[in-house]
Write a protein that holds these residues in place. Structure first.
Motif, PDB file in Angstrom:
ATOM      1  N   ALA A 166      -5.719  -3.700   5.250  1.00  0.00           N
ATOM      2  CA  ALA A 166      -6.464  -2.960   3.989  1.00  0.00           C
ATOM      3  C   ALA A 166      -7.874  -2.438   4.142  1.00  0.00           C
ATOM      4  N   GLU A 179      -9.114   1.389   4.502  1.00  0.00           N
ATOM      5  CA  GLU A 179     -10.466   2.033   3.924  1.00  0.00           C
ATOM      6  C   GLU A 179     -11.313   2.536   4.761  1.00  0.00           C
ATOM      7  N   LEU A 204       0.886  -1.291  -0.251  1.00  0.00           N
ATOM      8  CA  LEU A 204       0.041   0.036   0.062  1.00  0.00           C
ATOM      9  C   LEU A 204       0.804   1.366   0.081  1.00  0.00           C
ATOM     10  N   GLY A 244       1.709   2.475  -3.444  1.00  0.00           N
ATOM     11  CA  GLY A 244       0.832   2.645  -4.082  1.00  0.00           C
ATOM     12  C   GLY A 244       0.045   1.703  -4.655  1.00  0.00           C
ATOM     13  N   VAL A 245      -0.015   0.569  -4.411  1.00  0.00           N
ATOM     14  CA  VAL A 245      -0.454  -0.544  -4.953  1.00  0.00           C
ATOM     15  C   VAL A 245      -2.130  -0.714  -4.689  1.00  0.00           C
ATOM     16  N   ASP A 246      -2.734  -1.034  -5.573  1.00  0.00           N
ATOM     17  CA  ASP A 246      -4.251  -0.997  -5.497  1.00  0.00           C
ATOM     18  C   ASP A 246      -4.905  -1.931  -4.554  1.00  0.00           C
ATOM     19  N   PRO A 247      -5.583  -1.970  -3.432  1.00  0.00           N
ATOM     20  CA  PRO A 247      -5.923  -2.975  -2.660  1.00  0.00           C
ATOM     21  C   PRO A 247      -6.504  -4.395  -3.337  1.00  0.00           C
ATOM     22  N   GLY A 248      -7.098  -4.156  -4.647  1.00  0.00           N
ATOM     23  CA  GLY A 248      -7.470  -5.068  -5.380  1.00  0.00           C
ATOM     24  C   GLY A 248      -6.368  -6.064  -5.894  1.00  0.00           C
ATOM     25  N   LEU A 249      -4.897  -5.608  -5.867  1.00  0.00           N
ATOM     26  CA  LEU A 249      -3.773  -6.356  -6.304  1.00  0.00           C
ATOM     27  C   LEU A 249      -3.283  -7.081  -5.018  1.00  0.00           C
ATOM     28  N   THR A 302     -11.746  -5.035  -5.563  1.00  0.00           N
ATOM     29  CA  THR A 302     -11.792  -3.774  -6.510  1.00  0.00           C
ATOM     30  C   THR A 302     -13.220  -3.317  -6.580  1.00  0.00           C
TER      31      THR A 302
END
Length: 397
Positions: free
Chosen positions: A242, A246, A38, A41-46, A366
């Protein structure tokens, strides 16, 4: 053969110390890598890729490592595993500036963890104690204590920050991994016992895999449930942070929630052998995983922190029973010279689940947010429980 309440003659205290530091290290580094991703900058979906990278190499190596332990290479497996865990920790701390690098070091970490745990559990399976439910119950209770302590340390180091300093977390992991290496050195000083008339030379792989159809169905069902239980616990470590990001929940609170789940697991394993005698191994396994499926799925709801705590505590009680019960099934079904192989097949199933399931459920993060992962996970655990009812029936009530 050991008396029912006696410690198996395999250097049991050093095995327990190894298990404690191994689980403590892993349960500290898994959330740390999630926060690190995180931070990059990684998207939580990844984040499912982070979980899968930990398991992808073990999928291909599990049986080979298990066979190596059966051939008498347990010491080398244990020492190699400890070394890889130290190297990967240094890589995550000093050489992971991008997602591909993070995934690479996490893959090395997964191999080190696999080698360590196969050596550890193979040694336990060789104990030939009269009450293996007690042996594995006590062993998994110690691992659960470590799994409770690690999130508390995570919360202490992270404090009130929603995004903690991952360098501090990874340095703490390295200290735990070094302590595990010391425990490994003590453990390998004790030789693994061989049953009377047995031999350190394992039977051929094809012979080791030949079991009666009913027993094979029972083993497959047990391994499948073990896979889903482990994935549930594993994804809690990765996606609860995560979820905290959020919903604005501080790291300190997330650490406390993870510790509460693990503490409940400790309680579930206290006197597990008495529960088995009272309820029956099959029924206990099915009821505990079925209840856990419902509770894990509830995390999709935007619950207040006290309600999340209650759900995670109850889920911890159920999830805590699946792993030791499946270990007992495998260790008692396997014969001399094949236990390392069958333990590695069980771990192979676990790693297959850890490699494939997170990527699949990560898609839901996502669209539904991190909570969507827990809904899908609960449905999967429920389906595995229903599918195991008939195969586990030969185990008795």
């Amino acid at each position: 053969m050991d008396a029912p309440g006696s410690a198996p003659k395999i250097g049991f205290p050093s095995v327990l110390a190894h298990a404690f530091f191994l689980q403590g290290a892993v349960y500290l580094v898994r959330p740390a890598t999630s926060y690190k991703a995180l931070e990059l900058g990684v998207d939580p979906g990844l984040l499912g890729l982070v979980v899968a990278s930990f398991s992808i190499l073990p999928v291909f190596l599990a049986i080979a490592i298990g066979r190596a332990t059966d051939r008498g290479g347990e010491k080398q497996v244990l020492l190699g595993g400890a070394g890889l865990m130290l190297v990967s920790g240094a890589g995550l701390l000093f050489a992971a500036p991008s997602l591909p690098a993070l995934l690479g070091w996490n893959a090395v970490l997964g191999v080190g963890h696999l080698m360590s745990i196969i050596g550890e559990q193979g040694r336990l399976a060789s104990a030939n104690a009269r009450n293996m439910d007690r042996v594995f119950g006590f062993y998994t209770m110690v691992t659960a204590v470590a799994q409770a302590a690690a999130p508390l340390l995570l919360g202490f180091l992270g404090g009130a920050a929603v995004n903690p300093d991952t360098a501090v977390l990874l340095r703490a992991y390295l200290l735990a991994a070094f302590a595990m290496l010391l425990a490994t050195l003590f453990m390998v000083r004790h030789s693994v016992p061989v049953a009377a008339g047995g031999s350190k030379a394992p039977v051929k792989l094809g012979v080791a895999l030949k079991v009666e159809p009913a027993a094979r169905n029972t083993l497959i069902a047990s391994i499948g449930l073990s896979m889903m239980v482990l994935c549930s616990i594993d994804l809690l470590q990765v996606y609860l942070p995560a979820l905290g990001v959020e919903r604005g929940i501080p790291t300190q609170t997330i650490g406390a929630l993870l510790a509460l789940r693990a503490a409940a697991t400790v309680l579930s394993r206290l006197g597990m052998d008495r529960l088995v005698r009272a309820v029956g191994r099959a029924r206990l396994l099915l009821v505990s995983t079925g209840a856990s499926a419902l509770l894990v799925g509830l995390l999709v709801l935007d619950l207040p922190v006290p309600a999340m705590a209650a759900v995670l505590a109850a889920a911890g009680l159920g999830l805590g029973l699946g792993q030791p019960l499946s270990m007992t099934v495998v260790s008692t079904a396997a014969t001399e010279g094949t236990r390392g192989t069958w333990m590695s097949i069980r771990l192979l199933g676990n790693r297959l689940g850890q490699a494939a399931i997170p990527v699949g459920v990560g898609v839901f993060a996502t669209t539904l947010g991190a909570g969507g992962v827990f809904l899908v996970l609960g449905l999967g655990l429920g389906a595995a429980t229903l599918g195991s009812i008939a195969p586990l029936r030969p185990m008795g009530k």
